[in-house]
Structure formats: C-alpha cells, structure tokens
Write a protein that holds these residues in place. Structure first.
Motif, PDB file in Angstrom:
ATOM      1  N   THR A   1      -7.737 -41.641 -13.899  1.00  0.00           N
ATOM      2  CA  THR A   1      -7.090 -41.082 -12.710  1.00  0.00           C
ATOM      3  C   THR A   1      -5.615 -40.828 -12.987  1.00  0.00           C
ATOM      4  N   PHE A   2      -4.970 -41.765 -13.694  1.00  0.00           N
ATOM      5  CA  PHE A   2      -3.575 -41.554 -14.077  1.00  0.00           C
ATOM      6  C   PHE A   2      -3.451 -40.382 -15.046  1.00  0.00           C
TER       7      PHE A   2
ATOM      8  N   ASP B   1      -3.833 -45.331  -5.078  1.00  0.00           N
ATOM      9  CA  ASP B   1      -5.027 -45.785  -4.351  1.00  0.00           C
ATOM     10  C   ASP B   1      -6.028 -46.456  -5.283  1.00  0.00           C
ATOM     11  N   SER B   2      -6.157 -45.922  -6.501  1.00  0.00           N
ATOM     12  CA  SER B   2      -7.101 -46.529  -7.448  1.00  0.00           C
ATOM     13  C   SER B   2      -6.646 -47.928  -7.844  1.00  0.00           C
TER      14      SER B   2
ATOM     15  N   LEU C   1      -8.225 -48.684  -2.847  1.00  0.00           N
ATOM     16  CA  LEU C   1      -8.386 -48.062  -1.532  1.00  0.00           C
ATOM     17  C   LEU C   1      -9.433 -46.968  -1.513  1.00  0.00           C
ATOM     18  N   PHE C   2      -9.791 -46.423  -2.701  1.00  0.00           N
ATOM     19  CA  PHE C   2     -10.796 -45.366  -2.731  1.00  0.00           C
ATOM     20  C   PHE C   2     -12.181 -45.998  -2.721  1.00  0.00           C
TER      21      PHE C   2
ATOM     22  N   SER D   1      -3.404 -36.254  -7.890  1.00  0.00           N
ATOM     23  CA  SER D   1      -2.123 -36.570  -7.255  1.00  0.00           C
ATOM     24  C   SER D   1      -1.697 -37.981  -7.629  1.00  0.00           C
ATOM     25  N   GLU D   2      -0.410 -38.243  -7.471  1.00  0.00           N
ATOM     26  CA  GLU D   2       0.099 -39.584  -7.731  1.00  0.00           C
ATOM     27  C   GLU D   2      -0.496 -40.584  -6.747  1.00  0.00           C
ATOM     28  N   GLN D   3      -0.713 -40.159  -5.514  1.00  0.00           N
ATOM     29  CA  GLN D   3      -1.266 -41.070  -4.516  1.00  0.00           C
ATOM     30  C   GLN D   3      -2.670 -41.532  -4.904  1.00  0.00           C
TER      31      GLN D   3
END
Length: 221
Positions: free
Chosen positions: A12-13, A30-31, A35-36, A24-26
C-alpha cells in the motif's frame, strides 16, 4: 525495536510512493491503523478465493457459506469456474503464513506474508479484478517480490479473474456478471530484487519517521 509489518501494508505504501492511480497517503495510514475492513469488491474476491481453497466442501452449502461469511452471491457458473481452477491446480497447500526479519538503520522489522497457495515450489495468488486487466500493475507490484523473499522461492504466478460489467449498485451480488479467467502471469526472482526490497523498506521508514507514526505500528509480541 522490532516492528511487525504485513506485505499488504508495505505494498500500500509502495503504491502511494509510486503515485499509482487510486492510491493515497491516507490509505497507507489506514492500513497501519487497521482501519480498512474491506468493501464489496474485496469481499467478492474473498468469496471466490474461499471456493478455490475449500474445493472439496459440499457444493450444496456454498451459497449459504458465501453469504454468511462474505455477504456475496455468485452464480453457479462462477462457482464452477473457481472449482475448475482449483482442480486444474492439482495438489496445492493453501494459506501459508511466514515471517522474515529485516534489519534497517531504523530498527528491526518482521515482515509477515500469507500466500494463497503453494503449488510445488511456485507461489500462486488469486486476483479478482473489476476492470480491464493491466498486467503491468502486477509486474510493478512488490507483493510478489516480498513473497518470494519471505518464502525463499523463485517463481510466483498471478491467477487473474476479471469480473465484466460490474456496477457499484450491484453490491456483492455478481450473479449477472461474467468472469473471465486470464492466463497466469509469471513473476520471477531477479538479481537485484532483495536490494529493491531493502530500498522500499528504507523509503517506508523515512516516511513513518517524517509522519511520526512509529507508535502506531505494532510491536512483535
């Protein structure tokens, strides 16, 4: 310091670092925070994968299990496609998790990855996609590189299944869609792969340091 990282978090990063469309950075934050929790598409993919993994189960119970576990509805044709894929794989071991330790200037990281299936000395990963297939995105991904590193293997295959004509309003019911199975996409270990992984991990560490997120990453228990 020994922090626990999952392959999905690092990928993801990587997508954010490389400015991949839709990243996105968010999503990275979140990962890390956990939160996902999935969405309609990821749950459909999980349902398809469940059939492949549990191909010896009673087919008559599939509908109830898929709905109870994933809220998903698949047509008989789609379910048989997953079963046919599992049969063609022959003997394989599903859902293997393994960890590998990396030492960096920022501390020690334990990278954890869980492969979909091990077929001989080849890692296989099921991908259910809802857009026209672009194999380049699989080639660019670090998922396969990280898995080959963690499991100390040399060959990785993506098994890609494309859901055609999916619309968001369908939610998790894809019974009216067609699924196309593409030819497996092969990824092989290369000479500088481990260096590329170390560079990605270093970039991740610098980003975490800049965002002051060390306290949010789980410690190895």
């Amino acid at each position: 310091m020994n922090k626990l990282l999952r392959v999905t978090q690092l990928e993801t990063f990587r997508r954010y670092r490389d400015d991949v469309i839709g990243s996105s950075e968010q999503q990275v934050v979140d990962s890390i925070l956990g939160l996902f929790l999935g969405n309609d598409k990821t749950n459909i993919g999980s349902a398809f994968h469940w059939i492949v993994e549990n191909n010896s189960a009673d087919v008559a119970t599939f509908d109830k299990i898929l709905f109870d576990k994933f809220g998903a509805k698949l047509s008989d044709e789609q379910k048989h496609l997953a079963l046919s894929h599992a049969k063609n794989l022959g003997v394989f071991t599903p859902e293997i998790r393994l960890n590998k330790t990396f030492k960096t200037d920022f501390g020690t990281f334990t990278l954890s990855g869980q492969m979909d299936a091990l077929q001989g000395n080849t890692i296989r990963d099921n991908k259910v996609t809802f857009s026209p297939v672009d194999m380049q995105k699989y080639a660019d991904s670090y998922q396969w590189r990280l898995y080959l590193s963690i499991f100390e293997l040399d060959r990785f295959l993506y098994d890609v299944f494309e859901v055609v004509d999916y619309k968001e309003e369908m939610g998790r019911d894809i019974t009216s869609c067609k699924i196309i199975q593409h030819e497996p996409f092969e990824c092989l270990r290369y000479e500088n792969m481990e260096t590329d992984i170390e560079n990605l991990l270093y970039s991740f560490c610098r980003w975490v340091d800049y965002r002051d997120l060390w306290g949010k990453i789980k410690d190895v228990e």
